[in-house]
Design an enzyme around this catalytic site. Sequence first.
Site, short mmCIF file in Angstrom:
data_model
loop_
_atom_site.label_atom_id
_atom_site.label_comp_id
_atom_site.label_asym_id
_atom_site.label_seq_id
_atom_site.Cartn_x
_atom_site.Cartn_y
_atom_site.Cartn_z
N LYS A 146 53.94 -17.73 -20.53
CA LYS A 146 53.84 -16.44 -19.81
C LYS A 146 52.45 -16.11 -19.08
CE LYS A 146 55.12 -12.29 -18.65
NZ LYS A 146 55.12 -12.57 -17.20
N GLN A 194 44.99 -17.54 -20.89
CA GLN A 194 46.21 -16.84 -21.20
C GLN A 194 46.70 -16.90 -22.63
OE1 GLN A 194 47.27 -15.25 -17.91
NE2 GLN A 194 48.02 -13.82 -19.33
N LYS A 240 50.23 -20.52 -16.49
CA LYS A 240 49.77 -20.10 -15.39
C LYS A 240 50.48 -21.13 -14.13
CE LYS A 240 47.02 -16.82 -13.72
NZ LYS A 240 46.91 -15.68 -14.53
N GLY A 247 52.69 -11.88 -11.30
CA GLY A 247 51.72 -12.00 -10.23
C GLY A 247 50.30 -12.30 -10.59
N ASP A 248 49.51 -12.76 -9.65
CA ASP A 248 48.18 -12.92 -9.88
C ASP A 248 47.31 -12.71 -8.46
OD1 ASP A 248 46.06 -13.72 -12.38
OD2 ASP A 248 45.51 -14.89 -10.40
N THR A 286 46.73 -3.63 -15.45
CA THR A 286 45.85 -4.42 -15.49
C THR A 286 44.39 -3.40 -15.36
OG1 THR A 286 46.99 -6.34 -14.98
CG2 THR A 286 44.54 -6.67 -15.18
N ASN A 331 45.02 -5.48 -6.47
CA ASN A 331 45.62 -4.79 -7.47
C ASN A 331 44.96 -4.18 -8.85
OD1 ASN A 331 46.97 -5.28 -10.51
ND2 ASN A 331 48.63 -4.33 -9.04
N SER A 373 53.67 -6.36 -18.95
CA SER A 373 54.61 -7.52 -18.58
C SER A 373 55.54 -7.89 -19.81
CB SER A 373 54.13 -8.98 -18.25
OG SER A 373 53.56 -8.86 -16.95
P1 NDP Z 1 44.69 -9.56 -5.34
O1 NDP Z 1 45.26 -10.61 -4.75
O2 NDP Z 1 45.23 -8.42 -5.34
O3 NDP Z 1 43.15 -9.20 -5.38
C1 NDP Z 1 42.05 -10.25 -5.29
C2 NDP Z 1 40.88 -9.36 -4.90
O4 NDP Z 1 40.02 -10.34 -5.09
C3 NDP Z 1 40.96 -9.40 -3.31
O5 NDP Z 1 40.15 -8.33 -2.86
C4 NDP Z 1 40.25 -10.75 -2.91
O6 NDP Z 1 39.57 -10.50 -1.52
C5 NDP Z 1 39.34 -10.84 -4.12
N1 NDP Z 1 38.99 -12.36 -4.10
C6 NDP Z 1 39.81 -13.23 -4.53
N2 NDP Z 1 39.23 -14.44 -4.67
C7 NDP Z 1 38.17 -14.15 -4.12
C8 NDP Z 1 36.86 -14.97 -3.90
N3 NDP Z 1 37.02 -16.50 -4.05
N4 NDP Z 1 35.90 -14.41 -3.48
C9 NDP Z 1 35.64 -13.10 -3.29
N5 NDP Z 1 36.81 -12.22 -3.54
C10 NDP Z 1 37.80 -12.93 -4.03
O7 NDP Z 1 44.73 -10.12 -7.19
P2 NDP Z 1 44.55 -9.25 -8.52
O8 NDP Z 1 43.75 -7.99 -8.29
O9 NDP Z 1 46.08 -9.27 -9.06
O10 NDP Z 1 43.55 -10.19 -9.47
C11 NDP Z 1 42.07 -10.22 -9.53
C12 NDP Z 1 41.54 -10.83 -10.59
O11 NDP Z 1 42.33 -10.21 -11.82
C13 NDP Z 1 41.85 -12.31 -10.72
O12 NDP Z 1 40.92 -12.94 -11.37
C14 NDP Z 1 43.27 -12.40 -11.66
O13 NDP Z 1 43.51 -13.40 -12.33
C15 NDP Z 1 42.85 -11.26 -12.57
N6 NDP Z 1 44.10 -10.53 -13.34
C16 NDP Z 1 44.86 -9.99 -12.68
C17 NDP Z 1 46.13 -9.55 -13.13
C18 NDP Z 1 47.17 -8.84 -12.82
O14 NDP Z 1 48.12 -8.20 -13.45
N7 NDP Z 1 47.34 -8.93 -11.20
C19 NDP Z 1 46.20 -9.51 -14.89
C20 NDP Z 1 44.96 -10.23 -15.37
C21 NDP Z 1 43.89 -10.57 -14.63
P3 NDP Z 1 40.37 -11.22 -0.27
O15 NDP Z 1 41.48 -10.55 -0.04
O16 NDP Z 1 39.16 -11.54 0.72
O17 NDP Z 1 40.72 -12.66 -0.85
O1 2IT Z 2 45.95 -13.07 -15.71
C1 2IT Z 2 46.77 -12.52 -16.08
O2 2IT Z 2 47.08 -11.95 -17.23
C2 2IT Z 2 47.91 -12.11 -15.11
N1 2IT Z 2 47.84 -12.55 -13.86
C3 2IT Z 2 49.22 -11.37 -15.64
C4 2IT Z 2 50.06 -12.19 -16.16
C5 2IT Z 2 51.51 -11.70 -16.54
O3 2IT Z 2 52.32 -12.49 -17.09
O4 2IT Z 2 51.60 -10.66 -16.49
#
Ligand code: NDP
Ligand code: 2IT
Length: 451
Positions: A94, A115, A130, A169-170, A213, A244, A383
Amino acid sequence: MAVSDHVDLETFMAGVTKRNPGQTEFIQAVHEVAQDIFEFMQDKVHYHEAQILRRMAEPDRVISFRVCWEDDNHNIRVQRGWRVQNNNAIGPYKGGIRFHPSVTESVLKFLAFEQTFKNSLTGLPMGGGKGGANFNPRGKSDAEVMRFCQSFMSELYRHIGPNTDVPAGDIGVGGREIGYMFGQYKRLTNRWEGVLTGKGQEYGGSQMRPEATGYGAVYFLRNMLRHRGMDVEGHTAVISGSGNVATHAAEKITQLGGKVLTMSDSGGFIHDPDGIDQEKIDWIKHLKTVKRGRISEYSDHFTNASFHEGKRPWDVPCDLALPCATQNELNEDEARELVANGVKGVSEGANMPTTLQGVKIFHDAKIMYGPGKAANAGGVAVSGLEMSQNSERISWNSERLGEMLTDLMEGIHGKCTEYGEQEGGYVDYVKGANIAGFKKVADAMLAFGVV
Ligand code: NDP
Ligand code: 2IT
């Protein structure tokens, strides 16, 4: 065999480094875990003998594939896709899918490894995986994103399934991409099943999953603060990212009476001294998910705010810091600056956003520091609840799911304190998360013998 005959941490890490040449993020993630696990295993010979950590740090499999698609100008484009299935000892693989130009095998291996521990901490039956591709969704039309997602799923579908591997998603993969991928999976297999999470509400998605998250990271922060007799209310927060996780973290900080000062993207950060309230957060959500614009546009619209091009927000004085963008976005100097400016708590919405040296600064300063594998586990936890609802063919309401999320985050905080509380009351949340996450997976693996 005597415990002393087993390899020490340095030798173990030398082996990991040799077997994974150039995979710096993966090596970093394993190192961070191995430091604590070697200490924990000192008097536990059975884990050494069964080579448990070595096995966890060797993915069950890494699937890599070509993804061809046609852009709107009829150019044929080629990307590389992956699914890393790290460990399924306690449940189906997952973990999310990331579309970003920075995606490499090393990045996905680190994420799948982390993860495994995170999912174990939730207490739900989920293994660690992943996936992703070095595809940049920025500037692409909906039709291009759809064609890419369909092509990506045309290979991925063979490797996943509701009892095998359940992606979500991520970075770069949100509701739109999940919809396109679910549609293609359904077309290829002629099966409607809960093979992805983060789905739309109309087709089996769970209430609270979009928020989980970011909200969870703030609940974890609140648990850390309460453990020391404090709360979120009245405190300022600096947040990175504007996707997100970041926008929902901002929303929950605001709801709990805190004041959010910054948000960012890869172009820079905005600083709003008046605070980013719910109305402004809604504006950012619209900017990012509908208009697909840049955070710099915020200071054109809200003129009291400033935009800092190419910069990260960590030098803005604050009580609370929530890195919610990406890995290694907060380094040693930035950690030092946060500490000098009086930061009280750090909660990681992103995965491994703080470098190893940065983490050391927080620990030495005895800052409350919640690592991503604990603090951001609320997303994957909900999830897991989406999987349960899909299996039961039922939908729970958001009130119930909201309560389950707060309980899950409290449970994770409790596991971290159980294994991470030090003399004098300071909690090493990294150690607590690593050991608690490790133990469940390790004991399951021991039960299986040598497989
Ligand atoms: P999104 O795509 O929704 O948002 C990502 C954000 O981070 C954007 O603002 C993006 O800016 C910025 N970003 C991405 N890469 C870079 C970079 N190299 N340098 C600077 N800014 C960057 O992703 P999420 O919000 O879903 O994910 C954000 C983090 O949270 C990640 O580390 C992800 O692994 C983690 N995460 C997400 C989960 C989820 O449920 N979605 C669960 C647990 C962890 P830009 O638009 O300019 O790229
Ligand atoms: O990093 C993370 O935990 C996620 N991107 C969410 C993974 C999931 O299966 O909901």
